[in-house]
Design an enzyme around this catalytic site. Sequence first.
Site, PDB file in Angstrom:
ATOM      1  CG  HIS A  16      -9.540   0.628   1.255  1.00  0.00           C
ATOM      2  ND1 HIS A  16      -8.570   1.604   1.199  1.00  0.00           N
ATOM      3  CD2 HIS A  16     -10.702   1.296   1.516  1.00  0.00           C
ATOM      4  CE1 HIS A  16      -9.096   2.784   1.433  1.00  0.00           C
ATOM      5  NE2 HIS A  16     -10.406   2.620   1.628  1.00  0.00           N
ATOM      6  CB  CYS A  52      -6.520   2.293  -1.486  1.00  0.00           C
ATOM      7  SG  CYS A  52      -5.214   3.247  -0.703  1.00  0.00           S
ATOM      8  CG  ASP A 104      -2.039   0.972   1.139  1.00  0.00           C
ATOM      9  OD1 ASP A 104      -2.752   0.938   0.133  1.00  0.00           O
ATOM     10  OD2 ASP A 104      -2.220   1.773   2.070  1.00  0.00           O
ATOM     11  CG  ASP A 129      -2.572   0.534  -2.917  1.00  0.00           C
ATOM     12  OD1 ASP A 129      -1.473   1.116  -2.904  1.00  0.00           O
ATOM     13  OD2 ASP A 129      -3.368   0.583  -1.959  1.00  0.00           O
TER      14      ASP A 129
END
Length: 591
Positions: A153, A95, A55, A307
Amino acid sequence: MIAAQIQTAALATLMLAFVLVNANQGNEAPSWGKPPRWPPGGPHRKPNIIIFNADDMGWGDFSSYGHPTQEWGPVDDMAYEGMRFTNFYSASSLCSPSRAALMTGRLPIRIGVWGDGRVFWPNSVEGLPRYEVTIAEALKEVGYVTGLVGKWHLGVNAYSPSDGEHMPHHHGFDYVGTNLPLSNAWQCDEEHWHMKNGPFPLFCYLYKNATILQQPYSHYKMSEAFVNDATGFMRDAQQQRKPFFLYYGTAQTHADMFSSNEGFRGSSKRGRYGDNVREMAWTVGAIMDEVKRMEEDFNTLAIFTNDNGPLVQICNEGGDAGILKGGKMNYWEGGVRVPGIFRWPGHIKAGITTDVVASQMDIFPTLMTIVGGSVPDDRIIDGQDISSTLFKWLPEPQPEPTSKLLNRNHPGNEPRMLVWYCPDTTDPITVRYGSHKFHFVTQTVWTKEANFNEPGRCGDGGFPLQQNVQCSWCSLDQPEECVTQHDPPLMFNLDQDPNEAYPLDVSLPHHKAVLDEMMPKLQAFQASLIIPPPLMTPRDDAVWPCCDGSFPDCGCNYQYLGPVPPPGDASPSSKEFLDMMIDPENDNYIL
């Protein structure tokens, strides 16, 4: 006499070898530790598959991608032992839309993962649609056991009677270990590095399956929990003698700036962010070590990516895009070009670096080619099968790819075209076409130098004095100093200018020819889009997760929001709290 005996013995040896070869034909599976052949000449074991999806990492955050001081680690080992892509892209610079595209092989805008929120929030009503087919669901169809650990997410909706309507167990995952429905590091800072008044448990919760485990999570040993859950899942799958698919969404790299594992604090010469890269990479190494202990190394395809680009707005506490411009929330190369590493010993040749243009959306169709599965045929899949790129370096003849990888390096093929849409608009913002990049809209880039020179942004050593996410939106109704429209579009040659520093003159015939070639294809691509309603827009405080306090440090979020409001109505305390959190002058600003 002796010569005759040698000749007889040699003939006997050849006959024995012939018998053994024929006796072994048709074996259902190679031995556990022996590398099977690729391409398969007959029945073969389907490989285990691991996708590591980090991330907010920068394209230049690893030693293997050129960082001069970040220590070499397990992710770099993967690059050394496999194939490293230098032109690998996420489908978005944020994300939720990026993760939705990886999971489905489809552009976020096709799925409806766009809207005012730009990502899914704790009070988002919607999530990844249940009718979309994920990699996990497709692999289950061909006999895989599927598991998820780490960041998700893609929606929660805890108010739903289905107990987390959009959580991963509704999207093809048999096992769901410790996971973060979303990740907002700055709201979870118990040690007050960045938040004087934090933490705000409102945004800091962990799940296991659909049950909240603990909040806030900063002192929860996330790294160890993720590794234990992941390795336990893999061992269980091996006992079932089934191939496994593990989706490992590593925690936000800067989420551990108040670090979840004390052993990594102060371990990197790069500072706190370097500590977090090392901790994240350690979890990757621990999982790969378990694969080797299980003697599954030659039968496991591992992929590492992340991401979107780094959060350069938080000065030296965020990641680094290397030579690339921009980062998270914009569509310069630094926002969408990400690491892409594929490792499969005995199948993908080690030590290969390729500049083939590829996307995370390619992972889905490529995996289906490898395992003998299929992508859905009732919808457009934007990813392409890149198996011919992964395996072309092996000495044996390769099968014709099911679809050609369109790239400038393949003479006779058309250039690969990738299109990006800002999550809050439906018009294309950026297009990559072969070696060239076209910007129809650009966002102002807040560089680390600009942050430092602007009073109040960055302090001593690049410490962020407040979060700076200005100019992160890209719709044309934003301030003129943030968003600029270009007609004709800005044009760059990324082979010669990966920093996107020198726009090309599109009035020159050889540049205009490329633009004129690309535009009809983009218009046809636009015509293929059927855009669903924006799923990231609807929000309602009634769906906010809340736990009953039965786990350590786990309480009800509504102690901050006030009484639980009925659906469709937000309580005054909720509105007041959220207004405070989204004030850009407040150092508690949400990302």
